[in-house]
Design a protein around this motif. Structure first.
Motif, PDB file in Angstrom:
ATOM      1  N   UNK A 444       0.787  -1.164  -0.088  1.00  0.00           N
ATOM      2  CA  UNK A 444       0.014   0.126   0.111  1.00  0.00           C
ATOM      3  C   UNK A 444       0.631   1.309  -0.132  1.00  0.00           C
ATOM      4  N   UNK A 445       0.319   2.463   0.144  1.00  0.00           N
ATOM      5  CA  UNK A 445       0.843   3.796  -0.002  1.00  0.00           C
ATOM      6  C   UNK A 445       0.116   4.614   0.983  1.00  0.00           C
ATOM      7  N   UNK A 446       1.100   5.516   1.648  1.00  0.00           N
ATOM      8  CA  UNK A 446       0.720   6.737   2.343  1.00  0.00           C
ATOM      9  C   UNK A 446      -0.029   7.752   1.596  1.00  0.00           C
ATOM     10  N   UNK A 451      -0.278  11.233  -3.623  1.00  0.00           N
ATOM     11  CA  UNK A 451      -0.476  12.454  -4.185  1.00  0.00           C
ATOM     12  C   UNK A 451       0.610  12.444  -5.430  1.00  0.00           C
ATOM     13  N   UNK A 452       1.805  11.848  -5.216  1.00  0.00           N
ATOM     14  CA  UNK A 452       2.918  11.824  -6.276  1.00  0.00           C
ATOM     15  C   UNK A 452       3.031  10.458  -6.971  1.00  0.00           C
ATOM     16  N   UNK A 453       1.998   9.831  -7.061  1.00  0.00           N
ATOM     17  CA  UNK A 453       2.199   8.371  -7.593  1.00  0.00           C
ATOM     18  C   UNK A 453       2.171   8.337  -9.170  1.00  0.00           C
ATOM     19  N   UNK A 454       1.564   9.649  -9.749  1.00  0.00           N
ATOM     20  CA  UNK A 454       1.487   9.874 -11.134  1.00  0.00           C
ATOM     21  C   UNK A 454       2.611  10.621 -11.644  1.00  0.00           C
ATOM     22  N   UNK A 458       9.009   9.045 -10.440  1.00  0.00           N
ATOM     23  CA  UNK A 458       8.780   9.105  -8.943  1.00  0.00           C
ATOM     24  C   UNK A 458       8.678   7.686  -8.644  1.00  0.00           C
ATOM     25  N   UNK A 459       9.374   7.142  -7.469  1.00  0.00           N
ATOM     26  CA  UNK A 459       9.000   5.882  -6.900  1.00  0.00           C
ATOM     27  C   UNK A 459       8.757   6.223  -5.304  1.00  0.00           C
ATOM     28  N   UNK A 475       3.258   5.298 -14.969  1.00  0.00           N
ATOM     29  CA  UNK A 475       2.002   5.599 -14.511  1.00  0.00           C
ATOM     30  C   UNK A 475       1.739   6.929 -15.112  1.00  0.00           C
ATOM     31  N   UNK A 476       2.770   7.879 -15.337  1.00  0.00           N
ATOM     32  CA  UNK A 476       2.841   9.048 -16.145  1.00  0.00           C
ATOM     33  C   UNK A 476       1.862   8.928 -17.371  1.00  0.00           C
TER      34      UNK A 476
END
Length: 533
Positions: A444-446, A451-454, A458-459, A475-476
């Motif tokens: 999962x993610x925080x 907010x930055x996953x796209x 970024x990893x 993802x972008x």
């Protein structure tokens, strides 16, 4: 039969009221002015009417007093010369003299009545004008006259019927002494002339008030146009500026506040134009650099790839360390090729040079192909892939290549972060939209990571080892592909519970997505048995 659409008119008026500052200002000014004019006009009308009536009453009371003196003097002189039997004749003569004195100010009738309850001679008899109604002289007025012990007159307002119309009237009463017997003298006046004057004054006030309200409204419209017009022009100019017309400006006229506003706005617009043009130039340089580098690297990369393939094919003849080096070279060259392809794709999106080849496509089959392409990788990681497609309108006008790329990126991420737990792919649709969701039960993610996953490159965990050979742009690019279709790509995640990416697309090319057929995350009919080990 057609009925008037009151509701539609009220809705249109409400929208006009909310959207137009000019209408609100003019309407409020006119309404407040009308209230003020009504209050002032009513006060003036009441004051004029009261003063007019008081002046008229004072005049008639003075006339009545003079007529009373004339009558009393007539009776006093006649009493010394005639006997009791001739008093009736004297009464008629006195009444004629009194009526003549009162007629100069609008006197229309009279009455001389003996005060009841007195002893003595019954002569002369009561006398009154022919046709005078008995109810004109009220008992209250007679009582007031009878109980007065001075020479002052008493008056009362009445209504007089003249030729079928009711006119305002005034009855003035006073006392006469005829040979020691008390009589009451009543003079009836028609004061229609005062009412006519008052009506003319009221009409003049009404017309003047209406003209004043219209004048105030016209002046307000002119003033509001002078003030609101430049504001509306500034708003329209701002909208054009926001739409991309960077050359638009507000005309600068005069030296007043509006001109200062125009100069300030134009200065701001010029500054924004300079900044945007500089950023656009930098963006073009960046896009050109990425595109040029990507193209220029293709030729040497092709040579390296050919050389690497030769070494990779001959790795079994090499010592173990050299064979391992050839395998690593082969893997990294493939990853480099993917990175170049993704960079070129992003440069096309940045340059706005992306075309979409939409055609009717069955998304369930597309999902099955994507699952089959990553099945071996998922098996190696211990993740079970499960497809859930309840049925519906699965065909949609999409670019199959781009949707396949989105699914590949989402499945690759799910396998990388799924911790070997099951991965579920949902496909559902309705009459307007289709949706695909990929759900894993991994780390999962925080909220900050969501907010930055796209973001590009970024990893969530830089120290985490990737197994799918991703470039950091997947993802972008997927987000851009979804936007190109007019759809949504959304994410849900919770630490320790996994993540879910949902792709929602319109069923028809150019359609608008208003809701998704799938929840985020989708609700499972039968909970999966997730092993925590």
């Amino acid at each position: 039969m057609r009925y008037f659409d009151w509701r539609g008119w009220m809705d249109r008026l409400a929208r006009l009221w909310r959207s137009s500052l000019q209408v609100r200002t003019v309407a409020i000014t006119v309404i407040l002015s009308a209230i003020a004019v009504f209050i002032i006009g009513t006060t003036m009308s009441f004051s004029v009417g009261t003063n007019l009536f008081d002046a008229r009453r004072a005049e008639l009371e003075a006339t009545s007093a003079n007529a009373t003196l004339t009558g009393q003097r007539f009776f006093n002189e006649a009493a010394e010369q005639v006997g009791t039997d001739d008093l009736d004749v004297t009464m008629y003569d006195a009444a004629a003299a009194i009526a003549s004195a009162a007629s100069t100010t609008g006197g229309t009738a009279f009455a001389i009545l003996r005060t009841p309850g007195q002893d003595g001679s019954r002569a002369p008899a009561d006398i009154q004008s022919p046709g005078l109604p008995d109810d004109v002289i009220s008992p209250e007025l007679r009582e007031a006259v009878q109980t007065s012990n001075d020479s002052r007159t008493r008056s009362q307002s009445v209504g007089l019927v003249v030729d079928g119309a009711t006119h305002p009237g005034l009855v003035v009463g006073s006392l006469l002494d005829i040979r020691g017997i008390q009589y009451e003298l009543y003079l009836v006046y028609d004061i229609e002339d005062a009412a006519t004057t008052l009506g003319f004054v009221q009409q003049t006030l009404a017309v003047g008030g209406l003209a004043l309200i219209l004048l105030i409204g016209a002046v307000t419209v002119i003033v509001v146009r002078l003030v609101v017009g430049p504001v509306q022009l500034a708003a329209e100019t701002s909208e054009r500026l926001a739409a991309g017309d960077l050359e638009v400006r507000i005309p600068e006229k005069g030296e007043d506040v509006i001109a200062t506003l125009a100069r300030s706005f134009n200065g701001m617009a010029q500054s924004l134009q300079n900044q945007i043009e500089r950023l656009a130039a930098l963006s073009q340089v960046q896009q050109r650099f990425v595109s040029d580098v990507s193209h220029e690297l293709r030729t040497p990369l092709t040579t390296i790839r050919l050389a690497g393939d030769v070494l990779y094919d001959q790795r079994e003849t090499f010592p173990p360390a050299t064979a391992r080096t050839a395998e690593l070279l082969h893997t990294q060259v493939e990853r480099f090729e993917l990175l170049l392809a993704d960079l070129l794709e992003m440069s096309r999106y940045d340059a706005g040079a992306v075309d979409m080849e939409a055609e009717p496509t069955n998304l369930v089959r597309l999902a099955e192909d994507a699952i089959e392409s990553v099945a071996a990788l998922a098996e190696s990681k211990g993740s079970d892939l499960r497809l859930v497609a309840p049925g519906g309108y699965f065909e949609a006008d999409v670019d199959a290549r781009r949707i396949r790329r989105i699914l590949g990126n989402l499945l690759g991420n799910a396998i990388d972060h799924g911790e070997g737990k099951p991965i579920v792919i949902w496909v559902d649709s309705d009459s307007d939209a289709v949706a695909i969701a990929v759900r894993d039960y991994g780390v999962g993610m925080t909220p900050a990571a969501m907010e930055r996953v796209f973001d590009r490159f970024w990893r969530a965990d830089p120290s985490r080892q990737r197994t799918t050979g991703g470039t950091g742009l997947g993802l972008a690019i997927s987000l851009e592909d979804a936007a190109l279709h007019g759809g949504w790509l959304e994410v849900w995640s919770a630490p320790g519970e996994g993540s879910c990416f949902r792709l929602t697309l319109p069923r028809e090319h150019g359609g608008v997505v208003r809701s998704s057929p799938l929840e985020l995350p989708p609700v499972e009919d039968v909970p999966l048995a997730v092993d925590d080990a």
